[in-house]
Design a protein around this motif. Structure first.
Motif, PDB file in Angstrom:
ATOM      1  N   PRO A 274       5.140   3.050   8.422  1.00 19.35           N
ATOM      2  CA  PRO A 274       4.275   3.771   7.501  1.00 19.35           C
ATOM      3  C   PRO A 274       4.097   2.971   6.215  1.00 19.35           C
ATOM      4  O   PRO A 274       5.045   2.348   5.738  1.00 19.35           O
ATOM      5  CB  PRO A 274       5.034   5.081   7.242  1.00 19.35           C
ATOM      6  N   ALA A 275       2.875   2.950   5.678  1.00 20.69           N
ATOM      7  CA  ALA A 275       2.601   2.249   4.413  1.00 20.69           C
ATOM      8  C   ALA A 275       2.023   3.266   3.442  1.00 20.69           C
ATOM      9  O   ALA A 275       1.120   4.018   3.795  1.00 20.69           O
ATOM     10  CB  ALA A 275       1.613   1.115   4.642  1.00 20.69           C
ATOM     11  N   PHE A 276       2.579   3.311   2.251  1.00 17.58           N
ATOM     12  CA  PHE A 276       2.256   4.392   1.333  1.00 17.58           C
ATOM     13  C   PHE A 276       1.461   3.934   0.128  1.00 17.58           C
ATOM     14  O   PHE A 276       1.621   2.800  -0.343  1.00 17.58           O
ATOM     15  CB  PHE A 276       3.553   5.038   0.820  1.00 17.58           C
ATOM     16  N   HIS A 277       0.661   4.837  -0.386  1.00 22.02           N
ATOM     17  CA  HIS A 277       0.058   4.644  -1.702  1.00 22.02           C
ATOM     18  C   HIS A 277       1.199   4.698  -2.720  1.00 22.02           C
ATOM     19  O   HIS A 277       2.160   5.437  -2.526  1.00 22.02           O
ATOM     20  CB  HIS A 277      -0.956   5.762  -1.966  1.00 22.02           C
ATOM     21  N   PRO A 278       1.079   3.930  -3.817  1.00 20.29           N
ATOM     22  CA  PRO A 278       2.184   3.907  -4.783  1.00 20.29           C
ATOM     23  C   PRO A 278       2.540   5.296  -5.332  1.00 20.29           C
ATOM     24  O   PRO A 278       3.657   5.501  -5.821  1.00 20.29           O
ATOM     25  CB  PRO A 278       1.650   3.023  -5.915  1.00 20.29           C
ATOM     26  N   LEU A 282       8.898   7.695  -2.293  1.00 16.89           N
ATOM     27  CA  LEU A 282       9.502   7.232  -1.041  1.00 16.89           C
ATOM     28  C   LEU A 282      10.828   7.924  -0.746  1.00 16.89           C
ATOM     29  O   LEU A 282      11.176   8.175   0.413  1.00 16.89           O
ATOM     30  CB  LEU A 282       9.714   5.723  -1.088  1.00 16.89           C
ATOM     31  N   GLN A 305      -0.697   5.237   5.594  1.00 15.83           N
ATOM     32  CA  GLN A 305      -1.244   4.660   6.817  1.00 15.83           C
ATOM     33  C   GLN A 305      -0.094   4.498   7.795  1.00 15.83           C
ATOM     34  O   GLN A 305       1.018   4.179   7.385  1.00 15.83           O
ATOM     35  CB  GLN A 305      -1.853   3.290   6.530  1.00 15.83           C
TER      36      GLN A 305
ATOM     37  N   GLN B 220       3.336  -5.838  -8.947  1.00 17.49           N
ATOM     38  CA  GLN B 220       4.436  -5.990  -7.984  1.00 17.49           C
ATOM     39  C   GLN B 220       4.413  -7.379  -7.355  1.00 17.49           C
ATOM     40  O   GLN B 220       5.456  -8.002  -7.175  1.00 17.49           O
ATOM     41  CB  GLN B 220       4.340  -4.925  -6.885  1.00 17.49           C
ATOM     42  N   LEU B 249       8.449  -2.898   1.529  1.00 13.12           N
ATOM     43  CA  LEU B 249       7.816  -3.245   2.806  1.00 13.12           C
ATOM     44  C   LEU B 249       6.846  -2.169   3.240  1.00 13.12           C
ATOM     45  O   LEU B 249       6.006  -2.373   4.109  1.00 13.12           O
ATOM     46  CB  LEU B 249       8.886  -3.423   3.893  1.00 13.12           C
ATOM     47  N   GLN B 250       6.975  -0.986   2.635  1.00 11.64           N
ATOM     48  CA  GLN B 250       6.108   0.120   3.049  1.00 11.64           C
ATOM     49  C   GLN B 250       4.914   0.285   2.126  1.00 11.64           C
ATOM     50  O   GLN B 250       4.313   1.341   2.064  1.00 11.64           O
ATOM     51  CB  GLN B 250       6.919   1.409   3.090  1.00 11.64           C
ATOM     52  N   HIS B 251       4.574  -0.746   1.387  1.00 12.91           N
ATOM     53  CA  HIS B 251       3.433  -0.635   0.491  1.00 12.91           C
ATOM     54  C   HIS B 251       2.134  -0.809   1.266  1.00 12.91           C
ATOM     55  O   HIS B 251       2.096  -1.503   2.264  1.00 12.91           O
ATOM     56  CB  HIS B 251       3.538  -1.692  -0.607  1.00 12.91           C
ATOM     57  N   SER B 252       1.070  -0.172   0.760  1.00 15.27           N
ATOM     58  CA  SER B 252      -0.191  -0.294   1.490  1.00 15.27           C
ATOM     59  C   SER B 252      -0.897  -1.619   1.192  1.00 15.27           C
ATOM     60  O   SER B 252      -1.807  -1.998   1.921  1.00 15.27           O
ATOM     61  CB  SER B 252      -1.109   0.876   1.157  1.00 15.27           C
ATOM     62  N   THR B 290       1.834  -2.767  11.333  1.00 14.68           N
ATOM     63  CA  THR B 290       0.845  -1.962  10.622  1.00 14.68           C
ATOM     64  C   THR B 290      -0.270  -2.827  10.023  1.00 14.68           C
ATOM     65  O   THR B 290      -1.422  -2.413   9.965  1.00 14.68           O
ATOM     66  CB  THR B 290       1.540  -1.132   9.519  1.00 14.68           C
TER      67      THR B 290
END
Lengths: 473, 635
Positions: A274-278, A282, A305, B220, B249-252, B290
Motif C-alpha cells: 500500500p502507498a499512502f498520501h502523506p 501510518l 494505492q 523528503q 517505502l509506503q509513500h505514493s 506497486t
C-alpha cells in the motif's frame, strides 16, 4: 542535480511553451534531435555529456524536462506526473494546445512556485492554489491580492483568495498540514469516497489438453465462484495473472480542518505494497490495517494505492477459438457478462482483436451477433458495444483472416493461415470492485470550523475499470 | 481571454501604449493584459519584446502581485541581453526585500538570485544574511535556495560572506520544510564544489528521520539524499535508522520510495546482523510491485532498479514472479526488462511455469522480443542444470514452428547448451540439421557450423553439410568464414578421409583468396599445424579439439564492486543502465562506502579504492557539527 528547463510541445515537436531554469539549457531543437535519434527503448535520453532528457506524452502534448546528469531519474519523472496533475487541476483534462496557449502566464507562475533552484518544491494543488490565482471555466482572471487594504476589500467580493489567506498564505508551511489549503470555507459541506480498481488479467490460450481436462472435471465448475454464476457454461482456462491496482480517492469540500477516519475492509485479501498520501497516519494503519485516519487536502486526493493479486477475473469473460469452419480457417471470439451481485450493466465494453498486421491483409466474412466490428489500425480490429451492456449476456464474432499474398510460403509449400494473436477486452463497471474491497465506515472525528449538524458524507462509488483483459491466442 | 491572440507581430509599439499609466485603468486590468501578452510573446521567443524593457520596469512598482510576477519573469528572461537596463530595476527589488508581505519578500529575493549579474549578486549578499533569519518560513526556504544560486553564479563571494554558515543554521530550524531546503541548498553547493563535502552525525541524521514525516514529498527526497552523507559508526545505530526509515517505502511518490530503498541499502553495509538485513530488504518487494501501476517511464526505472536489487537479493520477489509477466501491449523496453527479471527469478521450482510463459512470448508479433525470449530459454538451460531438458524440449518445440528467426535464434542458444553440457544432448542435432535452409544470419550460421565441426564424427553426413555451407564461402561474413575454416579442420581430424578434400579447398581459399588478415593467419596456422604434425595426429587433435572453458551465465551478472557502487546510486541513471557512473559520465563523483568501525568487510571494500582523505578538507566540512555530539536540530 537539477532541472534545467521545462518545455511543452505538440506531438510534432513544435514548441508551445518554454521555461528555462538555467543559463543555457539545451534548446527544444536540440532535444528534438535527441528524440529523433533515440530508439524506442530510450526512456531517458542523454543529450550531452552531462545532460539528460526525461519526457512523457500526455493527451496531445509532449512534456520535455532536460536535467543535469546526477538527478535521480524518478524525480523528473514524478515531477512531470505532478505537473500534469496540476495543469489538469487548473485547466481541466484533457490538456491541449489551445489550453496551453491560453494560459502562458499562469503556467509560468505555477512553474515559478513548483520549482525552486532547479528542484521540484511545491507540487500540491492545494498549496499552489494559495500561491497562484486559480481560474476555472466559470470565472475570469481573478485579481491577485495587492497589499493595499483598499484594493483587498474589493477583491474579497470577487475572489476566492481572501486577503486573509494572502497574508497567511505562507503559514501553510508552519501548520502540521502542509497539504491543506489554509482557511478553507465551503457553503455546502460535502465528502465523497471513490474507490477504483484497474484490473489486468492474462488468460492463457486454451490448449486442447486443458479443454479435455476441463470437460472431465465438469468444465464450468472451474469458473463458478462465490461471486459469479456463469451465464454461459464455458470451458475456460484459469487466468495466469489477475491483478487489481486500486486507488482510494476522497473528494472533500469541508470547511475548517476536518479529521476523518475511513475504515476499509479487504475481505481476506492481502494488500500488497500500500502507498499512502502523506496525510494518512501510518501508525493507525499499522495498528489496525484498513484504517485510514487523516486530515484531507481540500478537493480531490488519492489517499491510498494498493495492489491485490489473484483476484477474480471480473464481470466480463471471453474466449477465442481458432481453426473453425469447413476450411478450418475461421476464428470465433466470444464475450459474455457474468452476473455479479449489485451490478446491472457494464459500460464502454470493447474487445480488440489483435493480429499480425504484416501477415494479415484483411479480415473477411465477419459476423457479429451484436456490436460493431471494424479494423481501426494495422493489426487491430475493434469490436465495440456502445452504451450499456446488461449482465447475463453474450455475443460472438466470427471471421477469417486474409493472409497477405506476398508472403513467402513455408517449408511445406503453403502459407499458414493466420488467426488472432490476442483479444483485449476493456470496460467500466460501476457499483463493484473486483477485489471485494468495501467501505466499512466513515466518521468525521473532529471538524474544527465545521457545523456539528452537518452530514457531509454523501457516500461511496465503486468502479472497476477492466483495462487489459488479455486472452492469448 | 486567450493568450494565443496575443501573438501579433509589430505589436511592441501598441503594447507600449497599453502599458502607459492611465487613471481609468483602476485595477490595472489593461496593463495586466498587456503584460500577459508580453510574457506570452516572450515565451515564444518573440525578441521584439525586448524593446519594452524600460516600460515593463516602470510597472514593477505597481501594487499588484500578479503584475510584479510578470515583470520579474520578463526581467529574468532578458537581463543578460540588457544588463545595464536590468541594473536599473535593482533598487525597486531591494525595496521589496523589506516588504511587509512575506510573499513579496520571497518573490523579490527569488528574482534577484535568478539574475546572474555582478551588481545583483553583490547587492544580495547582505540582505540574504538577514532573510535567512526572516520570521516567515517561506522566506527562509527561499533564502536557502538563494544562497545556492548565488554560489553557482559567484562562489568566492558566498564563501567569504559567511552565508554558508547561515544556511547551516537553517538545519536546526523549527520548520521541516526550511530544514530540507537548507539541506538541498548545501547538497547543491557541495555537489558542485571540489572542496566541500556534506557529513552528518548520528544525532542529526536521527533528527532528520524524525522530521521526515512532516515534510512534503520533495523535501523528503532531499532529506533522503542527504542521509547518504551519514556514516554509521555502530551496527545497531544503522539498523535503528533503517527501521525508522522503512515506513517511507509506503509513500505514493515513487522517488521517495526509491530514495528510501537507496538509503536502507546503503545502511545495510553497516549492519552486522544478517537476519535483520534480510528482513529489511524483504520490505522492498511490495512497494516495487506497486510502482508497476505507475506510468510506463516510472515503471521502467522501477524495473531496472528491481533488476539491480535482485542481483544481490534474489529472494525478495521470488513469490511475485507473475507480476513480471509481460502483456503484449507493454512497450518493448518494459518487456525486455521484465524478461531479464523473470530470468533472474527463475529457479527449479518455477521453471515449468516460466518456460510456458517464455514459449508464449516466442509467438508474439514483435520479432525483437521473440528473439529475446528464445535467448532467455537457452540461457535458462545453462543457468539451471535440472531444467536443461525442459528448456531443450521447449526450444525444439519452437524449432518445429520453422519460423526462420526463431530457428536461427534457437540454433545460437543450442550451441551454448552444447558447450555447457558436452556430449549430452546430441540427439537434437538431427532436428537442427533439418532446418539448415532457414539459416541466413551470420551468428546462426556460425553456431550451426560450430556444432557440425564439434560433432563431425557423430553426424552421419557432416562432410556434406559443411560442403553445402562452403558453397557460398566467399560471400560469407568473416565470422562465418572463420567458423567454416575451423569446422573443416575439425572434420578432417575426426574423419580424415571425408575431410581431406574439403580441408585443402578451405585452406587454399583462406590463405590465397582472402584479404582478411585474421582469416589468412588462422589459415596458415592450421596449415602448418597439419603439415608439421602430420606424423602425430594426437598433437593436432589436442590443439584443435581441446577442452573449451565451460560457460555459465554468471558472466552476465555484475561483480561485487560494481554492484556495490550501483546500489549506492539506486534511482539514478547508472542504475537504469546498470553501469558505474564513471562509465556513463566522465568526471562525475564516484560514491563509495565511507570507512567506519561498523562497515562490513566484503571483497569489494577490503581495500578501499579511495583513501579516506580523498576529498580535501574544507573548513566548514561538518555542517552538522558532529564533534559536539550534535544536538543542533533541537531548539
Amino acid at each position: 542535480m537539477s532541472i534545467l528547463a521545462v518545455y511543452i510541445t505538440d506531438t510534432n515537436g513544435q514548441q508551445l511553451f518554454e521555461y528555462p531554469l538555467s543559463d543555457s539549457p539545451p534548446t527544444n531543437k536540440m532535444l528534438q534531435v535527441a528524440l529523433h535519434d533515440a530508439s524506442a527503448d530510450d526512456v531517458v535520453l542523454r543529450v550531452s555529456s552531462d545532460e539528460l532528457l526525461f519526457h512523457r506524452r500526455e493527451d496531445t502534448l509532449d512534456f520535455l524536462v532536460p536535467c543535469s546528469s546526477s538527478i535521480p531519474a524518478l524525480i523528473p519523472l514524478e515531477f512531470i506526473s505532478h505537473l500534469i496533475k496540476v495543469l489538469h487541476d487548473y485547466f481541466q483534462p484533457p490538456l491541449s494546445r489551445p489550453k496551453i496557449e491560453k494560459n502562458y502566464s499562469t503556467i509560468m507562475m505555477l512553474l515559478n512556485e513548483m520549482i525552486e533552484d532547479g528542484y521540484p518544491f511545491v507540487t500540491e494543488e492545494n498549496a499552489l492554489r494559495d500561491l497562484v490565482p486559480f481560474t476555472d471555466g466559470l470565472s475570469k482572471y481573478l485579481p491577485t491580492l495587492p497589499k493595499g487594504a483598499a484594493s483587498s476589500l474589493k477583491s474579497l467580493t470577487s475572489s476566492r483568495l481572501s486577503s486573509k489567506s494572502f497574508s497567511s498564505d505562507s503559514s501553510h508551511m508552519r501548520s502540521n498540514v502542509p497539504w491543506r489549503r489554509s482557511n478553507v470555507k465551503h457553503n455546502n459541506n460535502e465528502l465523497y469516497v471513490d474507490i477504483q480498481e484497474t484490473l489486468s488479467v492474462i488468460i492463457p490460450a486454451a490448449s486442447p489438453m486443458r479443454q479435455l481436462l476441463n470437460s472431465v472435471n465438469g468444465g464450468s465448475n472451474l469458473t463458478a465462484s462465490a461471486f459469479y454464476t456463469p451465464a454461459v457454461p464455458q470451458i475456460l482456462a484459469e487466468p495466469i495473472v489477475a491483478i487489481a491496482h486500486g486507488s482510494v480517492f476522497t473528494t472533500t469540500k469541508l470547511s475548517g480542518v476536518p479529521d476523518i477516519q475511513l475504515i476499509l475492509s479487504f475481505g481476506n485479501r492481502v494488500l500488497e505494497g500500500p502507498a499512502f498520501h502523506p496525510c494518512v497516519r501510518l501508525a493507525r494503519w499499522r495498528e489496525r490495517p484498513g484504517t485510514l485516519s487523516f486530515v484531507p487536502p481540500d478537493g480531490k486526493c488519492c489517499l491510498l494505492q494498493y495492489t491485490i493479486s489473484g483476484v477474480e477475473s471480473g464481470p466480463i469473460g471471453g474466449d477465442l477459438k481458432t481453426g473453425l469452419g469447413p476450411m478450418k480457417d475461421e476464428f470465433e471470439v466470444r464475450v459474455w457478462s457474468r452476473v455479479p451481485r449489485n451490478v446491472k450493466f457494464v459500460e464502454n465494453l470493447r474487445a480488440e482483436v489483435v493480429f499480425d498486421g504484416e501477415r494479415v491483409q484483411n479480415v473477411k466474412g465477419t459476423r457479429a451477433s451484436s456490436g460493431e466490428f471494424n479494423i481501426e489500425k494495422k493489426g487491430v480490429g475493434v469490436w465495440r458495444f456502445p452504451g450499456k451492456t446488461p449482465m447475463g449476456w453474450n455475443a460472438s464474432l466470427r471471421g477469417t483472416m486474409v493472409v497477405n499474398e506476398e508472403l513467402e510460403a513455408g517449408p511445406d509449400g503453403t502459407v499458414p493461415q493466420e488467426f488472432p494473436k490476442y483479444i483485449k477486452i476493456s470496460y467500466d463497471c460501476q457499483g463493484m470492485l473486483v477485489s471485494g474491497t468495501k467501505v466499512e465506515s466513515l466518521r468525521i472525528v473532529s471538524g474544527k470550523g465545521l457545523d456539528d449538524r452537518a452530514k457531509p458524507y454523501k457516500g461511496v462509488k465503486y468502479l472497476t475499470h477492466g483495462k487489459d483483459i488479455i486472452i492469448r491466442g | 481571454m486567450s493568450d494565443a491572440k496575443f501573438f501579433a507581430k509589430g505589436k511592441a509599439a501598441e503594447l507600449r501604449l497599453e502599458l502607459m499609466s492611465d487613471k481609468k485603468d483602476k485595477n490595472y486590468t489593461r496593463r495586466k493584459t498587456a503584460l500577459k501578452k508580453i510574457v506570452a510573446n516572450m515565451t515564444m521567443n518573440n525578441n521584439e519584446m525586448i524593446q519594452l524593457f524600460p516600460d515593463v520596469l516602470d510597472c514593477i512598482k505597481l501594487d499588484s502581485l500578479e503584475i510584479k510576477k510578470m515583470c520579474f519573469l520578463y526581467l529574468i528572461n532578458y537581463c543578460r541581453l540588457k544588463p545595464e537596463l536590468a541594473n536599473k530595476a535593482l533598487p525597486a527589488l531591494l525595496d521589496d526585500l523589506r516588504d511587509r508581505s512575506p510573499l513579496i519578500r520571497a518573490l523579490s529575493l527569488r528574482t534577484i538570485s535568478c539574475i546572474p549579474l555582478p551588481a545583483f549578486n553583490e547587492a544580495l549578499v547582505d540582505p540574504l544574511g538577514r532573510l535567512l533569519r526572516d520570521p516567515d518560513p517561506y522566506v527562509r526556504k527561499t533564502a536557502a535556495f538563494g544562497v545556492a544560486k548565488l554560489w553557482a553564479s559567484d562562489g568566492p563571494l558566498v564563501e567569504k560572506s559567511g552565508l554558508i554558515q547561515g544556511v547551516n543554521q537553517l538545519l536546526v530550524d523549527s520548520n521541516p520544510t526550511v530544514v530540507s531546503a537548507g539541506l538541498a541548498a548545501l547538497n547543491d553547493v557541495t555537489d558542485k564544489s571540489e572542496g566541500m563535502k556534506l557529513a552528518i552525525g548520528y544525532q542529526d541524521a536521527s533528527k532528520l528521520v524524525q522530521i521526515l514525516a512532516d515534510c512534503n514529498e520533495w523535501s523528503q527526497t532531499y532529506i533522503l539524499s542527504s542521509l547518504m552523507a551519514y556514516t554509521p559508526q555502530d551496527p545497531a545505530e544503522a539498523l535503528l535508522m533503517a527501521e525508522r526509515l522503512s515506513p517511507r517505502l509506503q509513500h505514493s511518490n515513487a522517488s521517495v520510495v526509491l530514495g528510501t530503498i537507496r538509503v536502507i541499502l546503503y545502511l545495510t553495509h553497516y549492519i552486522s546482523d544478517d537476519t535483520a538485513v534480510q528482513g529489511l530488504v524483504k520490505r522492498f518487494g511490495p512497494p516495487l510491485v506497486t510502482l508497476l501501476s505507475k506510468p510506463h517511464e516510472i515503471q521502467y526505472v522501477a524495473l531496472r532498479n528491481c533488476l539491480l536489487i535482485l542481483q544481490q537479493y534474489p529472494h525478495i520477489l521470488q513469490n511475485d514472479i507473475k507480476v513480471f509477466f509481460c502483456k503484449y501491449n507493454d512497450p518493448i523496453y518494459i518487456k525486455a526488462t521484465k524478461l531479464e527479471i523473470i530470468f533472474l527469478l527463475a529457479s527449479e521450482d518455477n521453471i515449468k511455469e516460466i518456460l510456458r510463459e517464455l514459449r508464449e512470448y516466442a509467438s508474439e508479433i514483435d520479432v525483437q522480443f521473440v528473439r529475446k525470449a528464445v535467448r532467455a530459454i537457452g540461457k535458462l538451460a545453462i543457468k539451471i542444470d535440472a531444467a536443461t531438458r525442459y528448456c531443450i524440449d521447449t526450444l525444439l518445440d519452437l524449432v518445429a514452428t520453422r519460423v526462420s528467426y526463431i530457428v536461427q535464434e534457437a540454433t545460437v542458444v543450442i550451441k551454448n547448451i552444447f558447450r555447457k553440457y558436452p556430449n549430452k544432448y546430441e540427439s537434437i542435432i538431427s532436428v537442427l540439421c533439418k532446418n539448415l535452409d532457414s539459416l541466413d544470419e551470420p551468428e546462426a550460421k556460425a553456431a550451426m557450423i560450430w556444432i557440425i565441426g564439434e560433432y563431425a564424427d557423430r553426424i552421419e553426413n557432416s562432410d556434406q553439410l559443411l560442403d553445402e555451407f562452403l558453397f557460398t564461402f566467399k560471400e560469407e561474413t568473416i565470422e562465418v568464414q572463420l567458423a567454416l575454416l575451423t569446422a573443416t579442420v575439425k572434420l578432417f581430424i575426426q574423419r580424415p578421409t571425408k575431410g581431406q578434400e574439403l580441408v585443402l579447398q578451405v585452406l587454399k581459399w583462406s590463405t590465397e583468396d582472402t584479404d582478411n588478415p585474421d582469416l589468412r593467419d588462422r589459415g596458415y596456422m592450421y596449415w602448418r599445424l597439419l603439415s608439421s604434425a602430420s606424423g602425430n595426429a594426437d598433437i593436432t587433435r589436442q590443439v584443435v579439439m581441446s577442452d573449451k572453458p565451460t560457460i555459465s551465465v554468471e558472466s552476465d551478472t555484475l561483480d561485487a564492486r560494481t554492484l556495490e557502487e550501483l546500489s549506492l546510486n539506486i534511482g539514478s541513471l547508472s542504475s537504469v543502465y546498470l553501469k558505474p557512473v564513471s562509465q556513463i559520465f566522465k568526471g562525475s563523483k564516484v560514491r563509495h562506502l565511507e570507512q567506519s568501525p561498523a562497515l562490513r568487510r566484503t571483497d569489494s571494500n577490503l581495500e578501499s579504492p579511495v583513501s579516506p582523505g580523498y576529498y580535501p578538507n574544507y573548513a566548514g566540512v561538518n555542517y552538522f557539527a558532529t564533534s559536539g555530539g550534535g544536538d543542533l536540530l533541537s531548539d
